[in-house]
Design a protein around this motif. Structure first.
Motif, PDB file in Angstrom:
ATOM      1  N   UNK A  81       1.167 -21.837 -17.413  1.00 35.04           N
ATOM      2  CA  UNK A  81       2.485 -21.615 -18.013  1.00 35.04           C
ATOM      3  C   UNK A  81       3.451 -22.648 -17.464  1.00 35.04           C
ATOM      4  N   UNK A  82       4.408 -23.106 -18.269  1.00 31.01           N
ATOM      5  CA  UNK A  82       5.364 -24.094 -17.779  1.00 31.01           C
ATOM      6  C   UNK A  82       6.188 -23.535 -16.638  1.00 31.01           C
ATOM      7  N   UNK A  83       6.416 -24.377 -15.625  1.00 30.68           N
ATOM      8  CA  UNK A  83       7.210 -23.955 -14.479  1.00 30.68           C
ATOM      9  C   UNK A  83       8.684 -24.088 -14.786  1.00 30.68           C
ATOM     10  N   UNK A  84       9.532 -23.233 -14.198  1.00 30.08           N
ATOM     11  CA  UNK A  84      10.969 -23.384 -14.390  1.00 30.08           C
ATOM     12  C   UNK A  84      11.431 -24.734 -13.880  1.00 30.08           C
ATOM     13  N   UNK A  85      12.366 -25.338 -14.582  1.00 26.38           N
ATOM     14  CA  UNK A  85      12.895 -26.627 -14.176  1.00 26.38           C
ATOM     15  C   UNK A  85      13.974 -26.444 -13.127  1.00 26.38           C
ATOM     16  N   UNK A 141      15.005 -24.326 -18.459  1.00 24.76           N
ATOM     17  CA  UNK A 141      15.393 -24.770 -19.791  1.00 24.76           C
ATOM     18  C   UNK A 141      14.732 -23.892 -20.855  1.00 24.76           C
ATOM     19  N   UNK A 142      13.514 -23.451 -20.588  1.00 24.17           N
ATOM     20  CA  UNK A 142      12.813 -22.594 -21.544  1.00 24.17           C
ATOM     21  C   UNK A 142      13.588 -21.300 -21.760  1.00 24.17           C
ATOM     22  N   UNK A 143      14.077 -20.695 -20.660  1.00 25.86           N
ATOM     23  CA  UNK A 143      14.818 -19.431 -20.770  1.00 25.86           C
ATOM     24  C   UNK A 143      16.073 -19.614 -21.603  1.00 25.86           C
ATOM     25  N   UNK A 144      16.811 -20.685 -21.326  1.00 23.10           N
ATOM     26  CA  UNK A 144      18.055 -20.906 -22.073  1.00 23.10           C
ATOM     27  C   UNK A 144      17.785 -21.226 -23.543  1.00 23.10           C
ATOM     28  N   UNK A 152      20.224 -27.405 -24.264  1.00 26.78           N
ATOM     29  CA  UNK A 152      20.281 -27.902 -22.891  1.00 26.78           C
ATOM     30  C   UNK A 152      20.038 -29.406 -22.865  1.00 26.78           C
ATOM     31  N   UNK A 153      20.388 -30.015 -21.749  1.00 29.42           N
ATOM     32  CA  UNK A 153      20.072 -31.415 -21.477  1.00 29.42           C
ATOM     33  C   UNK A 153      19.159 -31.426 -20.265  1.00 29.42           C
ATOM     34  N   UNK A 154      18.112 -32.264 -20.271  1.00 29.72           N
ATOM     35  CA  UNK A 154      17.158 -32.260 -19.158  1.00 29.72           C
ATOM     36  C   UNK A 154      17.802 -32.712 -17.862  1.00 29.72           C
ATOM     37  N   UNK A 155      17.236 -32.236 -16.738  1.00 28.81           N
ATOM     38  CA  UNK A 155      17.744 -32.574 -15.422  1.00 28.81           C
ATOM     39  C   UNK A 155      16.811 -33.504 -14.686  1.00 28.81           C
ATOM     40  N   UNK A 156      16.811 -33.378 -13.361  1.00 32.74           N
ATOM     41  CA  UNK A 156      17.525 -32.314 -12.655  1.00 32.74           C
ATOM     42  C   UNK A 156      18.987 -32.677 -12.359  1.00 32.74           C
ATOM     43  N   UNK A 157      19.882 -31.647 -12.290  1.00 30.47           N
ATOM     44  CA  UNK A 157      19.592 -30.289 -12.734  1.00 30.47           C
ATOM     45  C   UNK A 157      19.730 -30.151 -14.245  1.00 30.47           C
ATOM     46  N   UNK A 158      19.095 -29.148 -14.810  1.00 33.81           N
ATOM     47  CA  UNK A 158      19.255 -28.838 -16.224  1.00 33.81           C
ATOM     48  C   UNK A 158      20.722 -28.532 -16.490  1.00 33.81           C
ATOM     49  N   UNK A 159      21.243 -28.987 -17.618  1.00 37.11           N
ATOM     50  CA  UNK A 159      22.644 -28.749 -17.968  1.00 37.11           C
ATOM     51  C   UNK A 159      22.735 -28.012 -19.298  1.00 37.11           C
ATOM     52  N   UNK A 160      23.764 -27.184 -19.439  1.00 40.20           N
ATOM     53  CA  UNK A 160      24.076 -26.520 -20.698  1.00 40.20           C
ATOM     54  C   UNK A 160      25.102 -27.372 -21.437  1.00 40.20           C
ATOM     55  N   UNK A 161      24.907 -27.555 -22.731  1.00 40.10           N
ATOM     56  CA  UNK A 161      25.818 -28.362 -23.536  1.00 40.10           C
ATOM     57  C   UNK A 161      26.975 -27.489 -24.013  1.00 40.10           C
ATOM     58  N   UNK A 210      27.613 -28.397 -18.422  1.00 38.44           N
ATOM     59  CA  UNK A 210      27.775 -27.500 -17.292  1.00 38.44           C
ATOM     60  C   UNK A 210      26.415 -27.300 -16.644  1.00 38.44           C
ATOM     61  N   UNK A 211      26.349 -27.444 -15.327  1.00 43.35           N
ATOM     62  CA  UNK A 211      25.089 -27.197 -14.625  1.00 43.35           C
ATOM     63  C   UNK A 211      24.578 -25.800 -14.947  1.00 43.35           C
ATOM     64  N   UNK A 212      23.311 -25.711 -15.308  1.00 46.52           N
ATOM     65  CA  UNK A 212      22.736 -24.421 -15.701  1.00 46.52           C
ATOM     66  C   UNK A 212      22.388 -23.597 -14.464  1.00 46.52           C
ATOM     67  N   UNK A 213      23.020 -22.436 -14.283  1.00 44.06           N
ATOM     68  CA  UNK A 213      22.617 -21.577 -13.164  1.00 44.06           C
ATOM     69  C   UNK A 213      21.181 -21.092 -13.347  1.00 44.06           C
ATOM     70  N   UNK A 214      20.547 -20.759 -12.230  1.00 44.91           N
ATOM     71  CA  UNK A 214      19.207 -20.176 -12.310  1.00 44.91           C
ATOM     72  C   UNK A 214      19.281 -18.870 -13.093  1.00 44.91           C
ATOM     73  N   UNK A 215      18.387 -18.660 -14.065  1.00 43.63           N
ATOM     74  CA  UNK A 215      18.407 -17.399 -14.813  1.00 43.63           C
ATOM     75  C   UNK A 215      18.315 -16.198 -13.883  1.00 43.63           C
ATOM     76  N   UNK A 216      18.991 -15.096 -14.228  1.00 39.83           N
ATOM     77  CA  UNK A 216      18.922 -13.894 -13.392  1.00 39.83           C
ATOM     78  C   UNK A 216      17.482 -13.419 -13.222  1.00 39.83           C
ATOM     79  N   UNK A 217      17.160 -12.944 -12.050  1.00 38.10           N
ATOM     80  CA  UNK A 217      15.821 -12.447 -11.757  1.00 38.10           C
ATOM     81  C   UNK A 217      15.838 -10.928 -11.807  1.00 38.10           C
TER      82      UNK A 217
END
Length: 205
Positions: free
Chosen positions: A10-14, A19-22, A30-39, A113-120
Motif C-alpha cells: 500500500x502507498x505510504x503516507x507522504x 496526499x492520498x487522504x486529502x 494538493x501539490x507534492x512535497x515535501x511537505x505536501x501542500x493544500x491548494x 497551505x502546508x497539509x497537516x497530518x491527517x487525524x489518527x
C-alpha cells in the motif's frame, strides 16, 4: 525453486500529510512535497493569524461557527469560503479595523497551505512542531457548507446573526473576521505589555 512474488505494498503516507487522504477522502487538490501542500482558492481560502490570537478566537466561537482549523508553524489557519481572501481588506475597513497592524492575513487563489497530518482515529496528531488539525475536516462531508462565508453584514435570512445565505446555516465570515481582528489586537497589546515588563529594571527600596 522459484521465489514467491511479493504482494504490492500500500502507498505510504507522504511527508507533511497523506496526499492520498486529502485527494480521495476529502477531494481536496494538493501539490507534492515535501511537505505536501493544500491548494487554496479552489475549495477554500485560509484566514491566518498568530497562534495566541487564534486561541482566543476558538474560545469565543464554537465549532459550529468555524470551518476546519489548523496550527501550522506557530500560526492558526482557519478555513473560510473560497473568495473570502479578496473580501478581507474591505471587511476590515467596514469593521473599522483598517490601518491597524493586526497580523491578520488571508491566502486565496493560487496560494498554498502546508497539509497537516491527517487525524489518527479521529484525533488530531500532537507531534511537537508538526502541522496539526485543531478542528479537523470530516471525510465524506462537503467542506463548503461548513466554511464561514460573506453574508448580508453578518445577518442571514430572517435577520438571524451568524447564518449565511447558502441554506441559512453557513457560519458568518463577518463575525469571524471581527472576532479575529479583536483577538489579534488584544494579543498584540498583551505581548507589548509583557515585553515592557521584562525590560523594566527591578526597583529596590
Amino acid at each position: 525453486m522459484a521465489l514467491p512474488v511479493p504482494l504490492p505494498r500500500a502507498p505510504l503516507p507522504l511527508e507533511g500529510g497523506s496526499a492520498f487522504w486529502y485527494e480521495h477522502e476529502l477531494g481536496w487538490p494538493t501539490a507534492p512535497g515535501p511537505p505536501v501542500a493544500l491548494l487554496t482558492g479552489l475549495r477554500f481560502d485560509v484566514l491566518e493569524l498568530p497562534a495566541d490570537a487564534g486561541a482566543g478566537v476558538l474560545r469565543r466561537i464554537d465549532p459550529a461557527g468555524t470551518g476546519p482549523v489548523a496550527l501550522v508553524a506557530g500560526r492558526m489557519r482557519l478555513l473560510v469560503a473560497a473568495g473570502a481572501a479578496d473580501e478581507l481588506p474591505g471587511l476590515l475597513e467596514w469593521l473599522e479595523w483598517g490601518g491597524i497592524a493586526l497580523d491578520l492575513t488571508a491566502v486565496g487563489a493560487d496560494g498554498r497551505m502546508t497539509a497537516p497530518q491527517p487525524p489518527e482515529n479521529g484525533r488530531p496528531w500532537a507531534e511537537q512542531g508538526a502541522a496539526v488539525w485543531l478542528r479537523p475536516p470530516e471525510p465524506g462531508r462537503e467542506v463548503e457548507p461548513t466554511l464561514p462565508a460573506l453574508t448580508h453584514f453578518g445577518h442571514g435570512p430572517g435577520g438571524s446573526a451568524g447564518h449565511g445565505d447558502r441554506g441559512g446555516d453557513v457560519p458568518d465570515l463577518v463575525r469571524l473576521v471581527d472576532t479575529a481582528a479583536t483577538e489579534c489586537h488584544r494579543a498584540r497589546l498583551l505581548r507589548g505589555e509583557t515585553a515592557r515588563a521584562k525590560s523594566q529594571p527591578l526597583a529596590f527600596s
